[in-house]
Design an enzyme around this catalytic site. Structure first.
Site, PDB file in Angstrom:
ATOM      1  N   ARG A 144      31.817  41.762  31.174  1.00 17.92           N
ATOM      2  CA  ARG A 144      30.886  41.029  32.024  1.00 17.92           C
ATOM      3  C   ARG A 144      31.533  40.592  33.349  1.00 17.92           C
ATOM      4  NH1 ARG A 144      28.140  35.648  33.407  1.00 17.92           N
ATOM      5  NH2 ARG A 144      26.076  36.420  33.965  1.00 17.92           N
ATOM      6  N   SER A 145      32.793  40.892  33.498  1.00 18.13           N
ATOM      7  CA  SER A 145      33.524  40.463  34.683  1.00 18.13           C
ATOM      8  C   SER A 145      33.490  41.546  35.758  1.00 18.13           C
ATOM      9  CB  SER A 145      34.984  40.164  34.327  1.00 18.13           C
ATOM     10  OG  SER A 145      35.802  40.159  35.477  1.00 18.13           O
TER      11      SER A 145
END
Length: 216
Positions: A12-13
């Protein structure tokens, strides 16, 4: 002698995704190998995180990540859907998180098969590049496994049937990440020394040179 380093990574980064081409270039140039340590996003690890964060941070993150993508010519768009299910206006993160758990488990299974970095590159590109919508559906992640030279059926079966075991490995990675001295991603750790952020890769290489790093 090949030097290894831990590469803490979250799907998700955006910074994790944007770091992958840079790490790929370093691996091609130097005799090094990343050991992937997949972790869950901070939104899942820290309940209420988005209720406490400075409101200036999210818009700056978007500006900064788009700038990095332009500087390095990396295709980039916020994912559709977001790997995290959340209400942005309220800052509430849902209890059920089917997308991030699935892809993270696939990552752990891929690393066990010796292809964690190759999968991270391809899966994060499917998520973040903007080349596809609905990255969580169809065969996008399956193709990422295949392109990483993995047995897609075996990896997907392991991720679906050994969830507790793989989640325990993720939890171990998160503990080791804190022990290394940081909480964010991407985080690179060489011989117990942490280097946080894709903009610290030069520092990592500098330190590895002191340990005898060789060009290929």
């Amino acid at each position: 002698m090949t030097l290894t380093f831990d590469y803490y990574f979250s799907f998700r980064s955006p910074y994790s995704y944007l770091s992958t081409p840079q790490v790929e270039n370093l691996v091609a140039r130097y005799d090094i190998a990343p050991r992937m340590r997949f972790v869950l996003p901070i939104a899942v690890r820290i309940p209420g995180f988005f209720k406490q964060v400075n409101p200036l941070w999210p818009p700056y993150l978007l500006r900064d990540t788009f700038r990095i993508s332009q500087m390095h010519n990396i295709p980039y768009r916020w994912p559709r859907p977001d790997p995290i299910v959340m209400d942005y206006a309220a800052g509430d993160v849902a209890a059920e998180q089917p997308y991030i758990y699935r892809v993270t488990r696939l990552g752990v299974a891929a690393e066990r098969a010796g292809k964690g970095f190759a999968f991270a590159q391809r899966a994060s590109r499917a998520i973040w590049s903007g080349e596809v919508d609905d990255w969580h559906e169809g065969d996008h992640l399956t193709r990422a496994l295949v392109d990483a030279e993995l047995d897609a059926n075996a990896v997907e079966d392991l991720a679906a049937t050994h969830t507790a075991e793989l989640d325990a490995e993720v939890a171990t990675n998160e503990r080791e990440q804190k022990k290394a001295g940081h909480w964010g991603v991407p985080l690179f750790v060489f011989r117990d020394e942490p280097f946080f952020g894709q903009d610290r890769l030069d520092h990592l290489i500098w330190r590895m040179r002191h340990a005898g790093l060789q060009e290929r």
